[in-house]
Design a protein around this motif. Sequence first.
Motif, short mmCIF file in Angstrom:
data_model
loop_
_atom_site.label_atom_id
_atom_site.label_comp_id
_atom_site.label_asym_id
_atom_site.label_seq_id
_atom_site.Cartn_x
_atom_site.Cartn_y
_atom_site.Cartn_z
N GLY A 80 0.83 -1.15 0.08
CA GLY A 80 0.15 0.06 0.01
C GLY A 80 0.94 1.26 0.04
O GLY A 80 0.36 2.34 -0.07
N SER A 125 0.35 0.54 -7.49
CA SER A 125 -0.69 0.38 -6.51
C SER A 125 -0.71 1.53 -5.61
O SER A 125 -0.98 1.28 -4.26
CB SER A 125 -0.65 -0.96 -5.87
OG SER A 125 -0.87 -2.03 -6.86
N GLU A 367 -9.31 6.20 -4.08
CA GLU A 367 -8.66 5.01 -3.63
C GLU A 367 -9.43 4.06 -2.88
O GLU A 367 -9.69 2.84 -2.91
CB GLU A 367 -7.34 5.29 -2.86
CG GLU A 367 -6.61 3.91 -2.47
CD GLU A 367 -5.80 3.51 -3.84
OE1 GLU A 367 -5.30 2.30 -3.81
OE2 GLU A 367 -6.05 3.82 -5.05
N ARG A 368 -10.13 4.90 -2.06
CA ARG A 368 -11.17 3.94 -1.27
C ARG A 368 -12.29 3.29 -1.81
O ARG A 368 -12.80 2.18 -1.71
CB ARG A 368 -11.76 4.89 0.05
CG ARG A 368 -10.76 5.32 1.06
CD ARG A 368 -11.38 5.84 2.23
NE ARG A 368 -12.27 6.99 1.84
CZ ARG A 368 -12.00 8.43 1.85
NH1 ARG A 368 -10.64 8.56 2.20
NH2 ARG A 368 -12.65 9.49 1.42
N ASN A 370 -12.11 2.43 -5.04
CA ASN A 370 -11.53 1.66 -6.07
C ASN A 370 -11.31 0.13 -5.14
O ASN A 370 -11.19 -0.83 -5.62
CB ASN A 370 -10.36 2.07 -6.64
CG ASN A 370 -10.66 2.91 -7.72
OD1 ASN A 370 -11.76 3.13 -8.21
ND2 ASN A 370 -9.54 3.62 -8.07
N ALA A 371 -11.09 0.40 -3.92
CA ALA A 371 -10.60 -0.87 -3.07
C ALA A 371 -11.85 -1.82 -2.97
O ALA A 371 -11.86 -2.89 -2.73
CB ALA A 371 -10.18 -0.40 -1.72
N ASN A 372 -13.02 -1.15 -3.35
CA ASN A 372 -14.25 -2.10 -3.20
C ASN A 372 -14.45 -3.10 -4.35
O ASN A 372 -15.41 -3.73 -4.50
CB ASN A 372 -15.62 -1.09 -3.02
CG ASN A 372 -15.40 -0.57 -1.57
OD1 ASN A 372 -14.98 -1.10 -0.65
ND2 ASN A 372 -15.96 0.62 -1.58
N TYR A 375 -10.44 -7.25 -8.55
CA TYR A 375 -9.63 -7.16 -9.64
C TYR A 375 -9.21 -8.80 -9.74
O TYR A 375 -7.98 -8.94 -10.58
CB TYR A 375 -8.45 -6.47 -9.19
CG TYR A 375 -8.75 -5.00 -9.15
CD1 TYR A 375 -8.81 -4.33 -10.24
CD2 TYR A 375 -9.09 -4.30 -7.97
CE1 TYR A 375 -9.34 -2.93 -10.24
CE2 TYR A 375 -9.35 -2.95 -7.90
CZ TYR A 375 -9.43 -2.17 -9.21
OH TYR A 375 -9.76 -0.95 -9.32
#
Length: 395
Positions: A80, A125, A367-368, A370-372, A375
């Motif tokens: 991260g 990332s 970013e938060r 997209n974390a959901n 991939y």
Amino acid sequence: MGIRVGVFFGGRSVEHEISIISAIQAINALDKTKYDSIPVYITREDALYTGEDIARIEAYRNIPELLKKSQRVLCVPRGGVCDLLKYPFKRFGNPRYASLDIAFPIVHGTNVEDGGLQGFLKTLSIPFVGCDVTASAVGMDKYIQKTVLKDNNIPVLDCRRFFVKTYFQDTRRILAEIEGALPYPLIVKPLNLGSSIGISKANTTGELQSALEYTFQFTNTALVEKAVSNLKEINCAVLGDGDAAEASECEEPQSNGAILSYQDKYVSGPKGAGGTKGMSGAKRKLPADISGEQRETIRELAKKTFQVLGCHGVVRVDFLLDMAANQIWVNEVNTIPGSLAFYLWEPLGIPYRELLDRLITLAFKRERENANLSYSYKTDILSNFISGGAKGSKG
């Protein structure tokens, strides 16, 4: 310790120097109580350097000497964050120079603003400020940008696109094609550059040929469009994301000739502007000398353009205004505007420090979100793979 912000600037671009000015302006304006800035200079050869002197504008008077005193680094993702590792590697000692929580690209032009650097950061990332890869690429390609805007009923000028190899293979045919499609006077400009580099005006066949050959010194693809009579150029910035966007005050850049030039933007402003102020030091009327109705039309068109292109962070939308006909066209979008267009927000009560803070907040928000997203997609393709089965779905 504050949030560690890696400010990336420079790069293999004709707008290299302007990027340096814009980035150091931002580094100096960041809230030191919230952020620890780490400057990351990208040389024209695509090497990354950092160090105390990298954030000093005076040091760029002698870049070779600056690099000797600075640390070359490589970017490596780690859980991260992005580590800046010292290069070349040494056998002993800690190889890590610094770690970044977020990247802030402040770059202009091809190879960096066009999605190239954004794609690199995405593979690391690490959260980064500003437009994503697609919006950055479309924002740089003026022909694709016009096509998308036109398809969404946003007014743009008709244009023609020409490639350097095609032009020199049959120059006479290309010139005749342009003259058959568009009336003089014409504007010829690079497809994928900013800062008014490579742009010229043509009133005759001879001038058109000279203009195209001048543009092809900077790019492999040229754009030709009709020049606007009774022209005023108006710029308006937009700040936000897909959920909400707001428009800045409008400015009217001042030029010394028929078109706004690189010198107008960065050299011929107040004394010292070219050396330290970048786009913020250019000559302008702020607010622009336009009617209230024209101002609101432009601000609404700017927000619509921002959202149609999927922009993020802060962009500047440049407009062409025919004062006699009261017609307005979107000219182009700058996904990382010079000086981040901070001077357009100050009249609305948003100081530069707050603008930078909001940009970083927007990047973390993306970013938060997209974390959901997922991939990965679990399959048994590799576990069931056997010799001779390498044809995949076509096997």
